[in-house]
Structure formats: C-alpha cells, structure tokens
Design an enzyme around this catalytic site. Structure first.
Site, PDB file in Angstrom:
ATOM      1  N   LYS A 115       0.825  -1.214   0.000  1.00 22.20           N
ATOM      2  CA  LYS A 115       0.000   0.000   0.000  1.00 22.20           C
ATOM      3  C   LYS A 115       0.852   1.253   0.000  1.00 22.20           C
ATOM      4  CE  LYS A 115      -4.405  -1.455   1.741  1.00 22.20           C
ATOM      5  NZ  LYS A 115      -5.451  -1.334   2.722  1.00 22.20           N
ATOM      6  N   LYS A 207      -5.424  -9.716  -7.033  1.00 20.48           N
ATOM      7  CA  LYS A 207      -6.667 -10.089  -6.347  1.00 20.48           C
ATOM      8  C   LYS A 207      -7.763  -9.070  -6.665  1.00 20.48           C
ATOM      9  CE  LYS A 207      -5.954  -7.736  -2.033  1.00 20.48           C
ATOM     10  NZ  LYS A 207      -5.893  -7.565  -0.653  1.00 20.48           N
ATOM     11  N   LYS A 210     -10.988  -3.420  -3.736  1.00 23.16           N
ATOM     12  CA  LYS A 210     -11.801  -2.202  -3.757  1.00 23.16           C
ATOM     13  C   LYS A 210     -11.127  -1.106  -4.573  1.00 23.16           C
ATOM     14  CE  LYS A 210     -13.645  -3.104   0.876  1.00 23.16           C
ATOM     15  NZ  LYS A 210     -13.070  -3.133   2.224  1.00 23.16           N
TER      16      LYS A 210
HETATM   17  P1  TYM Z   1     -10.749  -5.705   4.079  1.00 24.30           P
HETATM   18  O1  TYM Z   1     -11.774  -4.682   4.426  1.00 24.30           O
HETATM   19  O2  TYM Z   1      -9.695  -5.347   3.097  1.00 24.30           O
HETATM   20  O3  TYM Z   1     -11.444  -7.011   3.554  1.00 24.30           O
HETATM   21  C1  TYM Z   1     -12.524  -7.599   4.268  1.00 24.30           C
HETATM   22  C2  TYM Z   1     -12.462  -9.113   4.175  1.00 24.30           C
HETATM   23  O4  TYM Z   1     -12.556  -9.509   2.815  1.00 24.30           O
HETATM   24  C3  TYM Z   1     -11.465 -10.378   2.492  1.00 24.30           C
HETATM   25  N1  TYM Z   1     -11.082 -10.148   1.086  1.00 24.30           N
HETATM   26  C4  TYM Z   1     -10.986 -11.116   0.177  1.00 24.30           C
HETATM   27  N2  TYM Z   1     -11.188 -12.450   0.255  1.00 24.30           N
HETATM   28  C5  TYM Z   1     -11.023 -13.157  -0.869  1.00 24.30           C
HETATM   29  N3  TYM Z   1     -10.646 -12.613  -2.065  1.00 24.30           N
HETATM   30  C6  TYM Z   1     -10.435 -11.278  -2.185  1.00 24.30           C
HETATM   31  N4  TYM Z   1     -10.087 -10.762  -3.363  1.00 24.30           N
HETATM   32  C7  TYM Z   1     -10.597 -10.468  -1.032  1.00 24.30           C
HETATM   33  N5  TYM Z   1     -10.462  -9.139  -0.793  1.00 24.30           N
HETATM   34  C8  TYM Z   1     -10.767  -8.964   0.511  1.00 24.30           C
HETATM   35  C9  TYM Z   1     -10.360  -9.972   3.454  1.00 24.30           C
HETATM   36  O5  TYM Z   1      -9.411 -11.011   3.612  1.00 24.30           O
HETATM   37  C10 TYM Z   1     -11.142  -9.702   4.715  1.00 24.30           C
HETATM   38  O6  TYM Z   1     -11.418 -10.891   5.412  1.00 24.30           O
HETATM   39  N6  TYM Z   1      -7.620  -5.671   7.977  1.00 24.30           N
HETATM   40  C11 TYM Z   1      -8.885  -6.165   7.506  1.00 24.30           C
HETATM   41  C12 TYM Z   1     -10.061  -5.736   8.352  1.00 24.30           C
HETATM   42  C13 TYM Z   1      -9.927  -6.026   9.820  1.00 24.30           C
HETATM   43  C14 TYM Z   1     -10.086  -7.276  10.453  1.00 24.30           C
HETATM   44  C15 TYM Z   1      -9.898  -7.022  11.847  1.00 24.30           C
HETATM   45  C16 TYM Z   1     -10.337  -8.576   9.988  1.00 24.30           C
HETATM   46  C17 TYM Z   1      -9.663  -5.084  10.772  1.00 24.30           C
HETATM   47  N7  TYM Z   1      -9.657  -5.712  12.000  1.00 24.30           N
HETATM   48  C18 TYM Z   1      -9.970  -8.050  12.784  1.00 24.30           C
HETATM   49  C19 TYM Z   1     -10.412  -9.596  10.945  1.00 24.30           C
HETATM   50  C20 TYM Z   1     -10.224  -9.324  12.313  1.00 24.30           C
HETATM   51  C21 TYM Z   1      -9.117  -5.639   6.094  1.00 24.30           C
HETATM   52  O7  TYM Z   1      -8.543  -4.667   5.689  1.00 24.30           O
HETATM   53  O8  TYM Z   1     -10.084  -6.282   5.412  1.00 24.30           O
END
Ligand code: TYM
Length: 344
Positions: A115, A207, A210
């Site tokens: 990032k 992947k 967003k």
């Molecule tokens: P975030 O908001 O980027 O994504 C949310 C969830 O979606 C999953 N994900 C995917 N899974 C499969 N294929 C993809 N292309 C894909 N893109 C996103 C992510 O793995 C995630 O599960 N840091 C985390 C948010 C977070 C969190 C936490 C998660 C903050 N605190 C505590 C678990 C526990 C994040 O940025 O997810």
C-alpha cells in the site's frame, strides 16, 4: 493452556464498494459460524481512515457493510454487529499494543509495503500501525477464531505474536493479579473454502480489490443482474476446456478463479464443479456461472438496498451492538489496566 470460550471476531473496512471477494472470502463464511460460536462482526471504520476517506463516503460505506452483514444472514440479536469507533477501547488497547509490537514486525508486513509502495514516507502513521489495531480488535474480545481471506494471514500471525509477547512480558503481573497465565488467546485464523483469494476478472495475477481501476474486473455487491452477467461473460479465461481434475487448474489462474467462484457460490468443492464441467469450454461454463452468480447475489443486493433505505434501523442495530461489545471490551480493559500497572 487455559480454554477460552469459542468466539469469532472479524471486520471489514468501510472504504470503497463491497465486492465479491469480500463476500466469498469473508461475509458468506461468517454466517454458518453463528451456529457454533458467539460471533462479533465489526465495521472497522478506524481502519478505513488510515487512508483518506471523504466523511460522507465513510458514512455511506459504513451503512453498506452493515447492510451486507444483515442481508447475508448475520443475526444482530443473537450475535453482534457494530462499528468500531463506537467502542473506544479498540483505540486504547491498540495504543498498548503499539508499545508491545516491534518496529521490525510492522516493517515486514507485506500489505503495508504494497500500500505504501515508494511513498512510504508520505503515508499516515496509522497505516503503519494498522496491524496493532487489528490485534486489538481481535484480542479485546479474547476471540478464538478469525474468519478472513488469505490476504489477512500475515496480520493474524502478527496478532498471535502480540498476544504471546504481552502474555510473556507481563507474566508476573498477570500472575500477581490472579489471571490465567495465557491472558490473551492465540487466535486461530479461519481461511478455508474455495474462494479465500478471489482474483480480478481481468488479470489473474491480481486479487479482486476495492481499489481496482477497471470496474469490469470487480463484481460489486450492489451490481444489478445485467452487470454481473456481463462481467462474468467478459472475464479473462483461456482457450482450453476445463480439466476434469483440480491438478489441471495449476498454471491456469483465470480458470481456477472462475471455478473457485462457482464452487463457493454453490457450496461445492472445486472437484465437484469439475465433475460437472470437466471437458467443457468457457462457452458453456461462463453462462452457467453467470446464472448462478445472479441467482445467489441478486437477493442479497435487494435485501441490502432495503436496509440502505432505512438508515435509522441500521443505526439502531450498530448502537445496540456497540453497547453489548462495549461491555465485553470494558471488562477486558479493566484487566489490562491492572496488568499494565495503570492507577485508577
Ligand atoms: P478488508 O476490508 O480489506 O477485507 C474484508 C475481508 O474480505 C477479504 N477479502 C478477500 N477475500 C477473498 N478474495 C479477495 N479478493 C478479497 N479481498 C478482501 C479480506 O481477507 C477480509 O477478510 N484488515 C482487515 C479488516 C480487519 C479485520 C480485523 C479482519 C480489521 N480488523 C480483525 C479480521 C479481524 C481488512 O482490511 O479487510
């Protein structure tokens, strides 16, 4: 080893539009865990602002993530849905973890490196410290299981490192205060199923995300049936027919991705999909996938729209969830303050 009650925590950032990767990699997998675990699903708005968010967009995206949890079948009464900033203990524990985690641990985080890119001197301090806030989210509730997509694996390893170091650094104080020696659990990542890494529909090396520039690469949760079908039909594939064994998907990332999406939507294994479509070309497979995707995603999108039309209901659910999450969080922080040696 003390035993912790089974508790799930996971979160999604309200930044940009929710997409199929978020659904298959996370939200869809949140639902069945409610049968066996106490679940807390969070809209992690404090994480979202590690990169600039327009305030109006942040609000809209917060409602959208909450609506997706509800539309997918998370029960906000038996379990908890809330947004992170309403429970201030997340920030408080994150600060303590900033003082437990080491610079070197954070510098190794590949997501930060990706990032920040060449711009690492110019990104927010919050983006660098992000994983200790994530550890705080999970450990505030002494969560035992964390369902996420593959891209979060390294952050979960770091969460375990922070828990372990806290338990070790404060071992004497934990004992003096008569708490269990493993004060924080070593939370287990739950990264299972055929769609833990959904790829861009236009580029099998990336992947689905967003931040993707081309909207044809990403199926959004609020896409209508025509958009979903069009994106799948135009998805990058290859000229070969589908193999009859999963081994044949090696070195065919686009084909593997589409088979994984089908499997996940249909609750099948990749092999079961190949049993049905092995030997057939994409001319047959893509229309079948498009039909399945529209059938599975359209009802969720309409349910999301129904919730989004009633933001008051979403706000009430988030407030009630924050109250209940806050009770657990306050209890943990009372213990943590004793352990660390804060007076009062
Ligand atoms: P975030 O908001 O980027 O994504 C949310 C969830 O979606 C999953 N994900 C995917 N899974 C499969 N294929 C993809 N292309 C894909 N893109 C996103 C992510 O793995 C995630 O599960 N840091 C985390 C948010 C977070 C969190 C936490 C998660 C903050 N605190 C505590 C678990 C526990 C994040 O940025 O997810």
């Amino acid at each position: 080893m003390s035993s912790f009650p089974l508790r799930v925590f996971s979160g999604i950032k309200p930044s940009g539009d929710l997409h199929l990767g978020n659904y298959l990699g996370a939200i869809k997998r949140f639902v069945p865990l409610q049968k066996t675990h106490a679940c807390i699903y969070c809209v992690v708005d404090l994480h979202a602002i590690t990169v600039w968010q327009d305030p109006a967009d942040l609000k809209r995206a917060t409602y959208e993530v909450a609506a997706a949890y509800l539309a997918a079948g998370v029960d906000p009464k038996s379990h908890i849905i809330f947004n992170q900033s309403q429970v201030i203990e997340h920030s408080e524990l994150a600060w303590i973890f900033n003082c437990v985690a080491r610079m070197g641990w954070m510098q190794r985080m590949t997501q930060f490196k990706d990032k920040a890119g060449k711009n690492s001197q110019n990104v927010s301090l919050g983006l660098f410290a992000y994983p200790s806030l994530m550890a705080a989210d999970i450990l505030l509730y002494k969560s035992t299981h964390v369902p996420v997509g593959e891209d979060q694996k390294q952050h979960l390893e770091l969460t375990r490192d922070i828990a372990q170091k806290f338990n070790n650094d404060f071992a004497t104080s934990i004992k003096d205060n008569a708490y269990d020696a493993d004060f924080f659990p070593l939370s287990e990542p739950v990264i299972t199923g055929p769609a833990t890494k959904v790829l861009s529909l236009r580029d099998g090396t990336k992947k689905m995300s967003k931040s993707e520039a081309s909207s044809m690469a990403t199926i959004y949760m609020l896409d209508d049936a025509d958009a979903i079908a069009k994106k799948i039909k135009k998805a990058k594939s290859d000229p070969e027919p589908l193999p009859s064994e999963t081994d044949g998907l090696k070195d065919r990332p686009e084909a593997a991705n589409l088979v994984g999406i089908y499997a996940s939507l249909a609750d099948m294994s990749q092999q079961q999909v190949l049993d049905q479509f092995g030997g057939k070309g994409f001319g047959t497979f893509k229309p079948a996938l498009a039909e399945l995707a529209v059938e599975s995603l359209s009802p969720i999108a309409s349910e999301m729209r129904r919730y989004l039309a009633e933001p008051d209901i979403i706000e009430e659910i988030l407030k009630d969830g924050a109250n209940r999450a806050g009770d657990i969080a306050k209890n943990t922080m009372r213990e943590v303050r004793n352990i660390v040696g804060f007076v009062g």
